[in-house]
Design a protein around this motif. Structure first.
Motif, PDB file in Angstrom:
ATOM      1  N   LEU A 287       8.413 -16.353  -2.021  1.00 33.82           N
ATOM      2  CA  LEU A 287       8.445 -14.888  -2.018  1.00 33.82           C
ATOM      3  C   LEU A 287       7.503 -14.309  -3.071  1.00 33.82           C
ATOM      4  O   LEU A 287       7.516 -14.758  -4.216  1.00 33.82           O
ATOM      5  N   PRO A 288       6.714 -13.299  -2.712  1.00 35.24           N
ATOM      6  CA  PRO A 288       5.985 -12.555  -3.732  1.00 35.24           C
ATOM      7  C   PRO A 288       6.959 -11.749  -4.581  1.00 35.24           C
ATOM      8  O   PRO A 288       8.030 -11.332  -4.091  1.00 35.24           O
ATOM      9  N   VAL A 289       6.607 -11.531  -5.834  1.00 36.13           N
ATOM     10  CA  VAL A 289       7.488 -10.826  -6.767  1.00 36.13           C
ATOM     11  C   VAL A 289       6.860  -9.486  -7.146  1.00 36.13           C
ATOM     12  O   VAL A 289       5.743  -9.445  -7.668  1.00 36.13           O
ATOM     13  N   GLY A 309       2.240 -11.689  -6.480  1.00 31.34           N
ATOM     14  CA  GLY A 309       3.073 -10.521  -6.719  1.00 31.34           C
ATOM     15  C   GLY A 309       2.302  -9.285  -7.109  1.00 31.34           C
ATOM     16  O   GLY A 309       1.076  -9.196  -6.911  1.00 31.34           O
ATOM     17  N   TYR A 310       3.041  -8.344  -7.708  1.00 27.95           N
ATOM     18  CA  TYR A 310       2.502  -7.012  -8.014  1.00 27.95           C
ATOM     19  C   TYR A 310       3.233  -6.476  -9.235  1.00 27.95           C
ATOM     20  O   TYR A 310       4.465  -6.556  -9.317  1.00 27.95           O
ATOM     21  N   GLU A 321       4.851   1.159  -3.289  1.00 27.79           N
ATOM     22  CA  GLU A 321       3.530   0.714  -2.837  1.00 27.79           C
ATOM     23  C   GLU A 321       3.412  -0.806  -2.921  1.00 27.79           C
ATOM     24  O   GLU A 321       2.858  -1.454  -2.031  1.00 27.79           O
ATOM     25  N   GLY A 322       3.917  -1.373  -4.032  1.00 27.85           N
ATOM     26  CA  GLY A 322       3.875  -2.823  -4.184  1.00 27.85           C
ATOM     27  C   GLY A 322       4.706  -3.527  -3.129  1.00 27.85           C
ATOM     28  O   GLY A 322       4.306  -4.556  -2.571  1.00 27.85           O
ATOM     29  N   ILE A 323       5.884  -2.974  -2.843  1.00 22.94           N
ATOM     30  CA  ILE A 323       6.752  -3.570  -1.819  1.00 22.94           C
ATOM     31  C   ILE A 323       6.063  -3.520  -0.458  1.00 22.94           C
ATOM     32  O   ILE A 323       6.022  -4.515   0.280  1.00 22.94           O
ATOM     33  N   LEU A 324       5.497  -2.361  -0.109  1.00 26.42           N
ATOM     34  CA  LEU A 324       4.822  -2.213   1.188  1.00 26.42           C
ATOM     35  C   LEU A 324       3.623  -3.139   1.301  1.00 26.42           C
ATOM     36  O   LEU A 324       3.371  -3.737   2.356  1.00 26.42           O
ATOM     37  N   PHE A 325       2.870  -3.277   0.207  1.00 27.28           N
ATOM     38  CA  PHE A 325       1.695  -4.154   0.230  1.00 27.28           C
ATOM     39  C   PHE A 325       2.090  -5.556   0.641  1.00 27.28           C
ATOM     40  O   PHE A 325       1.454  -6.173   1.518  1.00 27.28           O
TER      41      PHE A 325
END
Length: 361
Positions: A287-289, A309-310, A321-325
């Protein structure tokens, strides 16, 4: 639910014992039976009766004082070659220092967090006492260790001669790899204690614009704590009641990993993380964080933007925005994200700890 300090002590101690070392752990007795027991090759000493860490939502000074006093005599008679004292709850560090002066063993103090001015947020004017004790503890040894670059920088800001060596916390990558995903999936997941510093309210607000782009969004909030009732009300008020599920604490750690593996993005909007083991476990699950770019959040040290991640500012819009990316990017980076977590396997961390101890002898 054990925290990162307890997890580090257990995982490193057991592996050091497996490597042929005699390992003793000193703590409060939280079990029935004899004060000294053996588990997985490690001798565990209960130096005084167990007590609650929190009272009225705050960490208790009397508990820390009693433990600090009780651990002195056992350390004096331990015959240890090296003593590694965890920085919190501070007073045990002073006892360990007294024993090291008397017996001549090297004293390592492992720092998981530096609170600094946060003491005033936590205790108000009384925070001056906590800050002063922390600063004194930082000067007790010439062998400090930090679990993250953020904590190392904070120690150096307290006047500790740098560079402070970093020996990170870790994860059990083999065990995580063996866990199957949960049957029910989600898009976004948070795991942790529901306390103010975790900023789960910010996550909920960030999900509002995300849901406009992903109408069937499903988010899991795994964990419990004093903020849960307020967070459940906020989710209802924001119109997220059908999109966000508060699970409470899950039955075991494998259940948490399974829930992560069945999700797509891990979000940790915390402003107080000494390391961020949950974030690292999420990466090991592929998972990306998405986390906050804040000096008190060491989990940000683990994130390489665009790779795993972001890092977001403390705004719901930017967090969203980070979640949507990463929801849009999908699983294309999954293998790379998993590989970034492998360097933090507890076996590799234990080798680093052992090497550091050997260098002191």
């Amino acid at each position: 639910m054990k925290g990162g300090v307890e997890k580090r002590i257990r995982e490193v101690s057991v592996r050091l014992a497996d490597r042929g070392h005699e390992v003793h752990v000193y703590g409060m007795r939280s079990w029935d039976g004899p004060a000294t027991i053996e588990r997985d090759g490690v001798t565990i000493h209960g130096v005084c009766p167990g007590e609650a860490l929190y009272a009225g939502g705050r960490r208790t000074v009397p508990q820390a004082l009693r433990f600090g006093k009780a651990v002195l005599r056992p350390l004096l008679s331990s015959g240890a070659d090296v003593v590694d004292c965890q920085n919190f709850p501070y007073f045990s560090c002073f006892a360990a220092k007294a024993a090291s002066v008397r017996r001549g063993f090297p004293l390592v103090v492992t720092w998981h967090e530096v609170w600094g001015d946060y003491w005033y947020d936590y205790l108000g004017p009384r925070g001056a006492f906590g800050k002063a004790v922390e600063r004194l503890a930082a000067g007790l040894t010439v062998h400090p260790v930090a679990v993250s670059p953020s904590t190392a920088r904070a120690l150096e800001a307290l006047g500790v001669a740098g560079p402070v060596p970093v020996v990170p916390n870790g994860i059990d990558t083999e065990r995580i790899a063996a866990v199957a995903p949960a049957a029910e999936g989600s898009d976004v997941i948070f795991t942790g204690r529901l306390i103010r510093e975790k900023n789960v309210d910010l996550l909920l607000r960030a999900l509002v614009p995300v849901r406009k782009e992903v109408p069937d969004l499903r988010a899991l909030v795994v964990g419990d704590g004093p903020e849960r009732p307020a967070l459940e009300r906020l989710a209802h008020d924001l119109g997220l009641a059908g999109a966000v599920t508060f699970t409470g604490f899950l039955p075991d750690h494998d259940s948490v990993v399974a829930a992560m593996k069945a999700s797509r993005v891990f979000v940790l909007p915390s402003t107080r993380e000494g390391f961020g083991i949950a974030a690292l476990e999420a990466m090991a699950c592929g998972l990306p964080v998405v986390t906050t770019d804040h000096p008190g959040n060491a989990a940000g040290d683990l994130v390489q933007e665009g790779v795993n991640g972001y890092r977001s500012g403390l705004s719901a819009g930017e967090l969203g925005e980070g979640i949507l990316f990463w929801l849009e990017k999908g699983p294309e980076n999954q293998d790379l994200i998993t590989r970034t977590a492998r360097d933090f396997d507890w076996g590799k961390v234990t080798v680093q700890v052992e090497k550091y101890y050997r260098g002191l002898l």
